[in-house]
Design a protein around this motif. Structure first.
Motif, mmCIF file in Angstrom:
data_model
loop_
_atom_site.group_PDB
_atom_site.id
_atom_site.type_symbol
_atom_site.label_atom_id
_atom_site.label_comp_id
_atom_site.label_asym_id
_atom_site.label_seq_id
_atom_site.Cartn_x
_atom_site.Cartn_y
_atom_site.Cartn_z
ATOM 1 N N THR A 105 0.800 -1.229 0.000
ATOM 2 C CA THR A 105 0.000 0.000 0.000
ATOM 3 C C THR A 105 0.837 1.284 0.000
ATOM 4 N N LEU A 106 1.879 1.344 0.840
ATOM 5 C CA LEU A 106 2.552 2.629 1.080
ATOM 6 C C LEU A 106 3.973 2.713 0.538
ATOM 7 N N ILE A 107 4.732 1.624 0.662
ATOM 8 C CA ILE A 107 6.187 1.747 0.455
ATOM 9 C C ILE A 107 6.710 0.868 -0.682
ATOM 10 N N GLY A 108 5.818 0.355 -1.506
ATOM 11 C CA GLY A 108 6.268 -0.525 -2.603
ATOM 12 C C GLY A 108 6.941 0.229 -3.748
ATOM 13 N N GLY A 109 6.676 1.541 -3.838
ATOM 14 C CA GLY A 109 7.152 2.329 -4.977
ATOM 15 C C GLY A 109 8.658 2.336 -5.174
ATOM 16 N N PRO A 110 9.452 2.640 -4.141
ATOM 17 C CA PRO A 110 10.907 2.753 -4.351
ATOM 18 C C PRO A 110 11.531 1.500 -4.958
ATOM 19 N N ALA A 111 11.043 0.308 -4.605
ATOM 20 C CA ALA A 111 11.625 -0.915 -5.183
ATOM 21 C C ALA A 111 10.879 -1.359 -6.447
ATOM 22 N N GLY A 112 9.830 -0.603 -6.846
ATOM 23 C CA GLY A 112 9.126 -0.949 -8.095
ATOM 24 C C GLY A 112 8.048 -2.019 -7.908
ATOM 25 N N HIS A 113 7.457 -2.090 -6.711
ATOM 26 C CA HIS A 113 6.335 -3.008 -6.425
ATOM 27 C C HIS A 113 6.641 -4.467 -6.784
ATOM 28 N N PRO A 114 7.723 -5.031 -6.253
ATOM 29 C CA PRO A 114 8.086 -6.398 -6.651
ATOM 30 C C PRO A 114 7.082 -7.469 -6.222
ATOM 31 N N LEU A 115 6.226 -7.181 -5.216
ATOM 32 C CA LEU A 115 5.234 -8.195 -4.815
ATOM 33 C C LEU A 115 4.174 -8.385 -5.897
ATOM 34 N N GLU A 116 4.062 -7.421 -6.817
ATOM 35 C CA GLU A 116 3.057 -7.560 -7.881
ATOM 36 C C GLU A 116 3.537 -8.490 -8.987
ATOM 37 N N ASP A 117 4.816 -8.828 -8.975
ATOM 38 C CA ASP A 117 5.345 -9.740 -9.993
ATOM 39 C C ASP A 117 4.796 -11.140 -9.710
ATOM 40 N N PRO A 118 4.183 -11.796 -10.706
ATOM 41 C CA PRO A 118 3.568 -13.117 -10.455
ATOM 42 C C PRO A 118 4.569 -14.186 -10.043
ATOM 43 N N ARG A 119 5.861 -13.930 -10.182
ATOM 44 C CA ARG A 119 6.871 -14.908 -9.736
ATOM 45 C C ARG A 119 7.127 -14.818 -8.233
ATOM 46 N N SER A 120 6.575 -13.777 -7.574
ATOM 47 C CA SER A 120 6.764 -13.605 -6.121
ATOM 48 C C SER A 120 5.627 -14.246 -5.354
ATOM 49 N N THR A 121 5.973 -14.991 -4.289
ATOM 50 C CA THR A 121 4.941 -15.411 -3.342
ATOM 51 C C THR A 121 5.434 -15.059 -1.937
ATOM 52 N N VAL A 122 4.490 -14.787 -1.038
ATOM 53 C CA VAL A 122 4.869 -14.361 0.309
ATOM 54 C C VAL A 122 4.420 -15.403 1.320
ATOM 55 N N TYR A 123 5.325 -15.758 2.233
ATOM 56 C CA TYR A 123 4.954 -16.537 3.413
ATOM 57 C C TYR A 123 5.010 -15.563 4.582
ATOM 58 N N VAL A 124 3.893 -15.327 5.239
ATOM 59 C CA VAL A 124 3.880 -14.427 6.391
ATOM 60 C C VAL A 124 4.172 -15.263 7.626
ATOM 61 N N GLY A 125 5.383 -15.129 8.136
ATOM 62 C CA GLY A 125 5.800 -15.923 9.292
ATOM 63 C C GLY A 125 7.314 -15.976 9.347
ATOM 64 N N ASP A 126 7.798 -16.848 10.207
ATOM 65 C CA ASP A 126 9.236 -16.965 10.478
ATOM 66 C C ASP A 126 9.922 -17.732 9.339
ATOM 67 N N VAL A 127 10.985 -17.162 8.799
ATOM 68 C CA VAL A 127 11.724 -17.848 7.729
ATOM 69 C C VAL A 127 12.248 -19.208 8.213
ATOM 70 N N ALA A 128 12.464 -19.342 9.530
ATOM 71 C CA ALA A 128 12.947 -20.621 10.071
ATOM 72 C C ALA A 128 11.941 -21.742 9.811
ATOM 73 N N ASP A 129 10.639 -21.406 9.814
ATOM 74 C CA ASP A 129 9.606 -22.423 9.515
ATOM 75 C C ASP A 129 9.816 -22.986 8.106
ATOM 76 N N VAL A 130 10.101 -22.102 7.183
ATOM 77 C CA VAL A 130 10.272 -22.518 5.782
ATOM 78 C C VAL A 130 11.536 -23.375 5.662
ATOM 79 N N LEU A 131 12.604 -22.944 6.323
ATOM 80 C CA LEU A 131 13.870 -23.695 6.257
ATOM 81 C C LEU A 131 13.692 -25.109 6.814
ATOM 82 N N ARG A 132 12.929 -25.213 7.915
ATOM 83 C CA ARG A 132 12.793 -26.517 8.568
ATOM 84 C C ARG A 132 11.930 -27.470 7.758
ATOM 85 N N ARG A 133 10.941 -26.936 7.037
ATOM 86 C CA ARG A 133 10.011 -27.861 6.367
ATOM 87 C C ARG A 133 10.370 -28.134 4.900
#
Ligand code: SAM
Length: 223
Positions: A105-133
């Motif tokens: 919403t607010l701060i995506g502009g400076p990096a060019g809104h990379p979350l809008e790229d369909p190759r990006s997916t977001v996991y909301v949580g601890d990166v350690a969870d992803v590493l372990r599983r």
């Protein structure tokens, strides 16, 4: 003088601390009160270098799958998207849900809104969870969750930089995978822990500004 406006606050899961998002003219910054900037939109050359160095090491691997620990303001994600082809998949793990919302919403502009790229997916949580599983899940893992290989955002992050955490990270990499870790400074003990966990280690000094200006940041590449 340009006024500094508080745009939002967010509690950091698992702690009694919070993040604060400020805007001052065109400059955005995410701060930890009493600890200064965790990230700002002015100095991001070394966050880009984190992705460039990792992707350079990957070479022209077909349809690579990457994990980025810490969205921040999305500069590392944007650089990784730029350095990889149309078949890449990039998973970003972000601990603080509001950081993801702020990027959308607010701060995506400076990096060019990379979350809008369909190759990006977001996991909301601890990166350690992803590493372990995710065993053998990624061709590259790019870590920038604290200011270096020492917990800043939350104490549990220290596991990520321990030999046990680094072994788990190594297990989450595919064959000939690449680990890249960002830091504000050198840390010889961390270089040793990387080697103890089985990585071959290459170290790079990187600068936050073009033309090689600003403080000397550090990127470890583990292979
Ligand atoms: C220094 S910023 C990342 C900057 C980013 N490289 C960029 O280009 O803007 C660190 C980010 O990692 C997040 N973070 C901290 N600990 C985390 C964890 N354990 N798992 C996932 N994200 C984490 C913070 O909330 C913050 O958004």
């Amino acid at each position: 003088m340009i006024p500094r406006i508080l745009l939002g606050t967010a509690s950091i899961p698992g702690t009694d601390k919070e993040l604060q998002l400020y805007q001052s003219g065109e400059l955005f910054s995410i701060k930890i009160p009493g600890r200064g900037d965790l990230m700002n939109s002015r100095m991001h050359g070394s966050e880009k270098a984190l992705a460039d160095l990792a992707c350079e090491k990957l070479g022209d691997r077909h349809n690579p799958r990457l994990l980025i620990g810490g969205l921040g303001m999305g500069f590392t994600l944007a650089a990784a998207l730029q350095a990889t082809g149309p078949g890449a998949e990039i998973v970003v793990a972000e601990l603080v849900p509001e950081v993801v919302t702020w990027n959308r919403t607010l701060i995506g502009g400076p990096a060019g809104h990379p979350l809008e790229d369909p190759r990006s997916t977001v996991y909301v949580g601890d990166v350690a969870d992803v590493l372990r599983r995710e065993i053998a899940g990624f061709d590259a893992i790019l870590m920038d969750v604290d200011n270096g290989p020492e917990a800043l955002v939350r104490r549990d992050n220290d596991w990520l930089y321990s030999v046990a955490g680094l072994r788990a990270t190594r297990a989450a990499l595919r064959r000939h995978g690449v680990l890249a870790v960002w830091s504000a400074s050198q840390d010889a003990r961390f270089s040793k822990r990387l080697r103890d966990a089985g990585f071959g280690v290459h170290e790079h000094v990187v600068r936050p500004h073009r033309a090689g200006k600003g403080p000397r940041h550090h990127v470890w590449i583990g292979t």
